[in-house]
Design a protein around this motif. Sequence first.
Motif, PDB file in Angstrom:
ATOM      1  N   ARG A  72     122.500 -25.214 108.129  1.00  0.00           N
ATOM      2  CA  ARG A  72     121.136 -25.751 108.040  1.00  0.00           C
ATOM      3  C   ARG A  72     120.385 -25.582 109.362  1.00  0.00           C
ATOM      4  O   ARG A  72     119.185 -25.283 109.364  1.00  0.00           O
ATOM      5  CB  ARG A  72     121.169 -27.225 107.633  1.00  0.00           C
ATOM      6  CG  ARG A  72     121.579 -27.451 106.177  1.00  0.00           C
ATOM      7  CD  ARG A  72     121.280 -28.877 105.748  1.00  0.00           C
ATOM      8  NE  ARG A  72     122.047 -29.857 106.502  1.00  0.00           N
ATOM      9  CZ  ARG A  72     123.257 -30.282 106.176  1.00  0.00           C
ATOM     10  NH1 ARG A  72     123.852 -29.810 105.092  1.00  0.00           N
ATOM     11  NH2 ARG A  72     123.885 -31.182 106.910  1.00  0.00           N
ATOM     12  N   THR A  76     116.914 -23.556 109.595  1.00  0.00           N
ATOM     13  CA  THR A  76     115.752 -24.359 109.988  1.00  0.00           C
ATOM     14  C   THR A  76     115.123 -23.810 111.257  1.00  0.00           C
ATOM     15  O   THR A  76     113.889 -23.756 111.391  1.00  0.00           O
ATOM     16  CB  THR A  76     116.167 -25.824 110.198  1.00  0.00           C
ATOM     17  OG1 THR A  76     116.725 -26.332 108.981  1.00  0.00           O
ATOM     18  CG2 THR A  76     114.967 -26.678 110.574  1.00  0.00           C
ATOM     19  N   THR A 102     123.353 -23.730  99.247  1.00  0.00           N
ATOM     20  CA  THR A 102     122.747 -25.061  99.309  1.00  0.00           C
ATOM     21  C   THR A 102     121.736 -25.148 100.451  1.00  0.00           C
ATOM     22  O   THR A 102     120.624 -25.671 100.280  1.00  0.00           O
ATOM     23  CB  THR A 102     123.837 -26.134  99.495  1.00  0.00           C
ATOM     24  OG1 THR A 102     124.726 -26.094  98.382  1.00  0.00           O
ATOM     25  CG2 THR A 102     123.219 -27.522  99.593  1.00  0.00           C
ATOM     26  N   ALA A 103     122.110 -24.622 101.616  1.00  0.00           N
ATOM     27  CA  ALA A 103     121.214 -24.672 102.777  1.00  0.00           C
ATOM     28  C   ALA A 103     119.961 -23.828 102.548  1.00  0.00           C
ATOM     29  O   ALA A 103     118.851 -24.234 102.907  1.00  0.00           O
ATOM     30  CB  ALA A 103     121.965 -24.194 104.022  1.00  0.00           C
ATOM     31  N   ASP A 105     118.568 -23.159  99.656  1.00  0.00           N
ATOM     32  CA  ASP A 105     117.723 -23.898  98.704  1.00  0.00           C
ATOM     33  C   ASP A 105     116.961 -25.020  99.410  1.00  0.00           C
ATOM     34  O   ASP A 105     115.798 -25.292  99.094  1.00  0.00           O
ATOM     35  CB  ASP A 105     118.578 -24.487  97.586  1.00  0.00           C
ATOM     36  CG  ASP A 105     118.879 -23.476  96.490  1.00  0.00           C
ATOM     37  OD1 ASP A 105     118.272 -22.389  96.495  1.00  0.00           O
ATOM     38  OD2 ASP A 105     119.731 -23.781  95.632  1.00  0.00           O
ATOM     39  N   GLU A 106     117.611 -25.675 100.351  1.00  0.00           N
ATOM     40  CA  GLU A 106     116.958 -26.769 101.077  1.00  0.00           C
ATOM     41  C   GLU A 106     115.816 -26.262 101.950  1.00  0.00           C
ATOM     42  O   GLU A 106     114.752 -26.884 102.015  1.00  0.00           O
ATOM     43  CB  GLU A 106     117.984 -27.500 101.945  1.00  0.00           C
ATOM     44  CG  GLU A 106     118.998 -28.315 101.164  1.00  0.00           C
ATOM     45  CD  GLU A 106     120.022 -28.978 102.071  1.00  0.00           C
ATOM     46  OE1 GLU A 106     119.931 -28.798 103.302  1.00  0.00           O
ATOM     47  OE2 GLU A 106     120.927 -29.668 101.547  1.00  0.00           O
ATOM     48  N   VAL A 107     116.042 -25.142 102.623  1.00  0.00           N
ATOM     49  CA  VAL A 107     115.050 -24.642 103.588  1.00  0.00           C
ATOM     50  C   VAL A 107     113.940 -23.843 102.911  1.00  0.00           C
ATOM     51  O   VAL A 107     112.760 -23.969 103.273  1.00  0.00           O
ATOM     52  CB  VAL A 107     115.746 -23.805 104.673  1.00  0.00           C
ATOM     53  CG1 VAL A 107     114.718 -23.182 105.628  1.00  0.00           C
ATOM     54  CG2 VAL A 107     116.740 -24.661 105.465  1.00  0.00           C
ATOM     55  N   GLY A 109     113.641 -23.526  99.345  1.00  0.00           N
ATOM     56  CA  GLY A 109     113.382 -23.976  97.982  1.00  0.00           C
ATOM     57  C   GLY A 109     114.068 -23.072  96.979  1.00  0.00           C
ATOM     58  O   GLY A 109     114.233 -21.871  97.220  1.00  0.00           O
TER      59      GLY A 109
END
Length: 280
Positions: A72, A76, A102-103, A105-107, A109
């Motif tokens: 992440r 980021t 997962t990371a 998708d978080e950063v 979308g």
Amino acid sequence: MNRLVLADNVTWMREAAEDPDIAGQVDLAYMDPPFNTGGVFYVGTASGGRARGEREAYRDVRKPPEYAVFARQVLTAMKPLLAVNASVFVHIDARTLHVWRTALDEVFGPKGFVNEIIWAYRTGGVARRRYPAKHDTILWYANGPGYVFHPEAVAVPSERRNHMRRAVSADGSAVRTIRSNGKVYEYPEDAGACPTDVWTDISPLNQRDPERVGYATQKPLALLTRIIAGSSEPGDLVLDPFCGSGTTLVAAQRLGRRWIGVDSSPEAIRIAENRIRIKN
């Protein structure tokens, strides 16, 4: 200007976010991060394995929670450097695929997801208690919907046209034709086709491959050439925050792209610099 940087990539990217020459300017980012193998990698031999007198390249040892934080942090820190419609390619294996997916998708979308590319290969080694692991995964995410893709730049010989009828077009050129729903479709015989998301035509580097520069985990130039040619334009800026032996940088320079390579290993920077000078 091309840049080869010896630094911790997260620290450097956070600082680069304040540089107007870099922030928002990266059109394509490729990374081949540590796979969290629990091992130590060396330089000095063609295989990247350990031998007497070899120097350490990097340690790939993190606890699972630490590795997830690391993924992440990298993404980021990278995001402010990306152009509006930049593409990001993350090259990993099955051990950490879930972490990076997962990371990402978080950063970026879930809508940023473009492709899951399987790079399948045949190498030595067998497994006794499971199917042998013979592929890596390359996740492609986009920072915006207007990302670049040039299928014609990465075309490969088309196998699917072998079953088509061979004919001659009105201008006298050889073509392949197929009838579908009452219409006849015509394709130039020598035209290639876009690769699928399973790549079996690019071989990994064997121990005696002349492309080898003695860096562990070195990837073939053909692999990076396909990624960069298909998803960027001449003159675009390419970033590799884990540049290692410099394969991304060599491919970018040969394709007329600008580049930035970052690595925390002095050995990696030394090898990448020598390689760029020799190859270009």
